[in-house]
Design an enzyme around this catalytic site. Structure first.
Site, PDB file in Angstrom:
ATOM      1  N   LYS A  33      -6.713   4.799   1.332  1.00 39.77           N
ATOM      2  CA  LYS A  33      -6.055   5.656   2.320  1.00 39.77           C
ATOM      3  C   LYS A  33      -6.976   6.756   2.830  1.00 39.77           C
ATOM      4  O   LYS A  33      -6.869   7.202   3.965  1.00 39.77           O
ATOM      5  CB  LYS A  33      -4.796   6.283   1.711  1.00 39.77           C
ATOM      6  CG  LYS A  33      -3.725   5.258   1.307  1.00 39.77           C
ATOM      7  CD  LYS A  33      -3.009   4.708   2.515  1.00 39.77           C
ATOM      8  CE  LYS A  33      -1.936   3.685   2.115  1.00 39.77           C
ATOM      9  NZ  LYS A  33      -1.346   3.008   3.273  1.00 39.77           N
ATOM     10  N   GLU A  65       3.518  11.001   6.587  1.00 42.51           N
ATOM     11  CA  GLU A  65       4.551  10.366   5.784  1.00 42.51           C
ATOM     12  C   GLU A  65       3.862   9.755   4.572  1.00 42.51           C
ATOM     13  O   GLU A  65       2.669   9.474   4.637  1.00 42.51           O
ATOM     14  CB  GLU A  65       5.261   9.261   6.587  1.00 42.51           C
ATOM     15  CG  GLU A  65       4.548   7.898   6.604  1.00 42.51           C
ATOM     16  CD  GLU A  65       3.212   7.920   7.333  1.00 42.51           C
ATOM     17  OE1 GLU A  65       3.007   8.815   8.177  1.00 42.51           O
ATOM     18  OE2 GLU A  65       2.364   7.054   7.040  1.00 42.51           O
ATOM     19  N   SER A  80      -7.200  -2.171  -3.435  1.00 44.77           N
ATOM     20  CA  SER A  80      -7.073  -1.036  -2.513  1.00 44.77           C
ATOM     21  C   SER A  80      -6.855   0.286  -3.247  1.00 44.77           C
ATOM     22  O   SER A  80      -7.205   1.345  -2.738  1.00 44.77           O
ATOM     23  CB  SER A  80      -5.926  -1.292  -1.545  1.00 44.77           C
ATOM     24  OG  SER A  80      -4.738  -1.592  -2.263  1.00 44.77           O
TER      25      SER A  80
HETATM   26  C1  PLP Z   1      -3.094   1.468  -3.229  1.00 42.06           C
HETATM   27  C2  PLP Z   1      -2.343   1.035  -2.009  1.00 42.06           C
HETATM   28  N1  PLP Z   1      -2.569  -0.186  -1.513  1.00 42.06           N
HETATM   29  C3  PLP Z   1      -1.919  -0.644  -0.433  1.00 42.06           C
HETATM   30  C4  PLP Z   1      -0.958   0.124   0.195  1.00 42.06           C
HETATM   31  C5  PLP Z   1      -0.234  -0.484   1.343  1.00 42.06           C
HETATM   32  O1  PLP Z   1      -0.582   0.020   2.577  1.00 42.06           O
HETATM   33  P1  PLP Z   1      -1.467  -0.796   3.580  1.00 42.06           P
HETATM   34  O2  PLP Z   1      -0.859  -2.136   3.766  1.00 42.06           O
HETATM   35  O3  PLP Z   1      -1.422   0.036   4.820  1.00 42.06           O
HETATM   36  O4  PLP Z   1      -2.840  -0.910   3.044  1.00 42.06           O
HETATM   37  C6  PLP Z   1      -0.695   1.408  -0.276  1.00 42.06           C
HETATM   38  C7  PLP Z   1       0.301   2.256   0.394  1.00 42.06           C
HETATM   39  O5  PLP Z   1       0.736   3.271  -0.028  1.00 42.06           O
HETATM   40  C8  PLP Z   1      -1.404   1.868  -1.409  1.00 42.06           C
HETATM   41  O6  PLP Z   1      -1.183   3.086  -1.918  1.00 42.06           O
END
Ligand code: PLP
Lengths: 285, 429
Positions: B108, B130, B402
């Protein structure tokens, strides 16, 4: 007398009571009735309308039931305007009375003169998901005169404006003080008869002070030559009187919901909302 | 980052199936995307688009983005060969992009940095955001502290209850965390509340949206800022001489996946030389309404919500339905418009992983590799564990982790070691 466009949420606080609210607004002399179809994600609405939408959805609102409600409202409005006109003419016979009240709801073009036109306000998804053409046809069947969909503005409208013209339903654009000249021209070009002017930035509900910037904005809007419906944060007689001379009609929404919330809090859910709403609209008209 | 053309006014065909190069601002991606907002939000969105296009041509912006990424975020994030898991499964070679090692614990931060630098250029003083899992809010709060912005984060009431630790961190960074009730008390309601705030505050406030969704230009802008994940991954894999068969990422709104897939989106396709791109959604606890958040691999329907057209979880009347996932970050009823279109075109394959599969993946990678996935990312991990055995040994599969799982301590302990955990909690209160 001030012309008021009174806003209400269909099925708030439930179906029967929302019909009662509509009756009070009509009896109290509103010039237009704006019926909001509740959506799960009302991102342009403040706390009062948000809460009302949630309650209305919990009370079982469905789009098709919303249209049925509006048919009922129109039946009632026609009865009222019919008896008003017959009172004024005195000699009107009973038979013609009942004939016209049966006729009107399904012939939207033939609403009686003092019948307040009904508009639907809602969010893009309820219309888009249902199919815009279908939605507008249902509007026609229920005697709806126009629709207000803030998140389908001209050029991101999914064909709403042209289909509205084709089906004879007025699509009423919403403009705000921060609109650029380019967008303003675009909106004006799409305006058929009515233009909804939100007199300040932000969302519904919060009190709006009627200052010179509001008046300047309304002057700018009036150059469009449309019937201007102006609102956002209007709840008091003094506000209505400041705005009314400059516009076609003043929009009042959250104020009615507040009155209903207060009544239900004081007296309980079973309270008769009719009286509370009637008093409020009479104060403003 | 520069040299690409901006969007032509009203041009709906800015992005075509098979087109080699995306534009910086596409607005529409095939049939999805757009800017369906009340008139009030049009001026701030135009301002944002102008500033974004200008910044992307500006070397100063680019170099500031890169230096903060290196110094603060800790980029490049490592790419790990998951040797033990690869051996255990006996199929393709598994790699993990450790994006969760970025400062603040998730991808993020990349988007937050890009947008904050834009906010600075636009002269804004206040930031609103948000958050669902709290990871986006955390990154926003942290960098707002660093850059001296006032920061307010909207968070669903339900999410606050299940992600309390992140609320604590956000407040420690000086942000104000505002609970949102709405209809469901989750991420979608927090988005509504941020939009409401912005409708009256845009003069001095930037709305820092946290995923590749929302009205144009957000989906384009967020993709560009997250593309750093994919660009690094590609370079790291090339340096090792690996042949990529598939890339796997979890999909909430879609920001980590679109950024991870980015370099491969402009490759010719279909082609045997182009890797498979796999998006993994939250299968939750079942297939019924309210039990999952599977839009592409489940029952998403075309709709217009939160200012963009895409696939959403809707009931028969067009109302947005509740969703569920053990991971708050995937618990959202819509999907970014570009992903929806790429899914429709078949370029991205979508699948889902259940709550249980995600939890199992967390355990597997913890035991095998000494790495704790965030629950969101563990959905990608779960799908990769299924796919790897089917791949030849000389081919690689890359998972985007992620986020890291520290934030999930309370959920994991509750699910995996309930009695001891409760005993501990009782002993400290
Ligand atoms: C660690 C992590 N991965 C994935 C996501 C999902 O979001 P996005 O699909 O935008 O990557 C989030 C959302 O809060 C997250 O905290």
């Amino acid at each position: 007398m001030n012309k008021i466009m009174a806003h209400m949420v269909a099925f708030y606080p439930d179906r029967e009571k929302s019909l009662e609210v509509a009756r009070a607004l009509i009896d109290g002399g509103c010039s237009y009735l704006e019926v909001q179809f509740p959506f799960t994600d009302p991102s342009a609405d403040g706390v009062y309308i948000q809460r009302a939408c949630k309650t209305a959805l919990d009370a079982g609102f469905k789009v098709s039931k919303g249209f049925q409600l509006i048919s009922k409202i129109n039946e009632y409005a026609n009865r009222v305007s019919n008896s008003r006109s017959s009172n004024s003419r005195r000699s009107e016979s009973h038979s013609s009375n009942s004939r016209s009240s049966n006729r009107a709801p399904h012939e939207p073009g033939k609403l009686l003169p003092s019948h307040p036109p009904v508009f639907i306000m809602t969010y893009a998804n309820l219309i888009f998901f249902r199919g815009i053409e279908r939605f507008l046809e249902e509007c026609k069947d229920a005697g709806v005169s126009g629709v207000i969909v803030p998140d389908l503005p001209p050029d991101s409208d999914e064909g709403l404006y042209s289909l509205g013209r084709k089906k004879g339903i007025k699509v009423i654009p919403v403009i705000m003080p921060n609109i650029t000249d380019d967008r303003f021209d675009l909106v004006i070009n799409n305006t058929e008869e009515y233009l909804y002017a939100a007199i300040r930035t932000g969302i519904t509900g919060k009190f709006t002070r009627i200052d010179s910037s509001v008046l300047d904005f309304l002057e700018r809007v009036n150059r469009a030559g449309a019937k201007v419906l102006a609102g956002f944060g209007i709840s008091k007689k003094s506000q209505v009187e400041a705005v009314a001379p400059l516009v076609h009609s003043v929009v009042v929404g959250s104020a009615f919901i507040r009155v209903m919330e207060d009544a239900m809090e004081k007296i309980g859910k079973q309270t008769c909302l009719y009286q509370a709403v009637l008093e409020k609209i009479r104060e403003l008209v | 980052m520069s040299g690409r053309e901006g969007e032509k006014a009203g041009d709906r065909d800015g992005y075509k199936k098979g087109e080699r190069e995306m534009r910086l601002v596409n607005n529409f991606f095939g049939e999805f995307g757009g800017r369906y907002v009340a008139e009030i939000l049009n001026p701030p969105l135009e301002e944002l688009k102008r500033e974004f296009l200008k910044a992307m041509e500006d070397d100063e912006f680019k170099s500031e983005f890169e230096s903060v990424s290196a110094e603060y975020t800790g980029r490049p994030t490592p790419l790990l060969f998951a040797e033990n898991t690869t051996r255990m499964l006996g199929g393709g070679r598994i790699f993990i992009k450790l994006e969760g090692l970025a400062n603040t614990g998730a991808h993020k931060i990349n988007n937050v940095l890009g947008q904050l630098l834009l906010a600075k250029r636009m002269g804004k003083r206040r930031i609103i955001a948000e958050t669902g899992a709290g990871q986006h809010g955390l990154a926003t709060a942290a960098l707002s502290a660093k850059f001296g912005f006032k920061c307010r984060v909207y968070m669903g009431k339900v999410d606050i209850e299940r992600q309390r630790p992140n609320v604590f961190w956000m407040e420690l960074y000086g942000a104000e965390v505002v609970p949102v009730e709405g209809v469901s008390g989750t991420l979608k309601d927090a988005v509504n509340e941020a939009l409401r705030d912005w409708a009256s505050s845009f003069e001095d406030t930037h709305y820092l949206l946290g995923s590749a969704l929302g009205p144009s230009p957000y989906p384009d802008m967020v993709r560009e800022f997250q593309s750093v994940i994919g660009k690094e991954t590609k370079k790291q894999m090339e340096e090792r001489g690996e042949k990529i068969e598939a890339l796997v990422a979890c999909v909430g709104g879609g920001s980590n996946s679109i950024g991870f897939f980015y370099p491969w989106l402009s490759y010719p396709w279909p082609s045997s030389k182009t890797p498979r791109l796999i998006g993994v959604e939250a299968g939750g606890s079942g297939d019924n309404i309210g039990e999952h958040a599977a839009r592409m691999s489940g029952s998403g329907r075309p709709g217009i919500v939160h200012g963009y057209k895409s696939l959403f979880l809707l009931d028969d009347d067009g109302q947005v339905t509740p969703t569920h996932s053990v991971s708050a970050g995937l618990d959202y009823p819509g999907i970014g418009p570009q992903l929806a279109q790429l899914g429709k075109d078949g370029r991205i394959e979508f699948t889902k992983a259940s709550d249980e599969e995600a939890l199992t993946a967390v355990k597997t990678f913890a035991k095998n590799e000494g790495i704790v996935f965030a629950l969101e990312s563990a959905h990608a991990g779960a799908a990769a564990l299924k796919l790897a055995p089917q791949l030849p040994k000389d081919r690689a599969i890359v998972i985007n982790m992620s986020g890291r799982g520290d934030k999930d301590l309370f959920i994991l302990a509750e699910r995996m070691d309930r009695d001891n955990w409760h005993k501990f909690l009782r002993s400290i209160v």
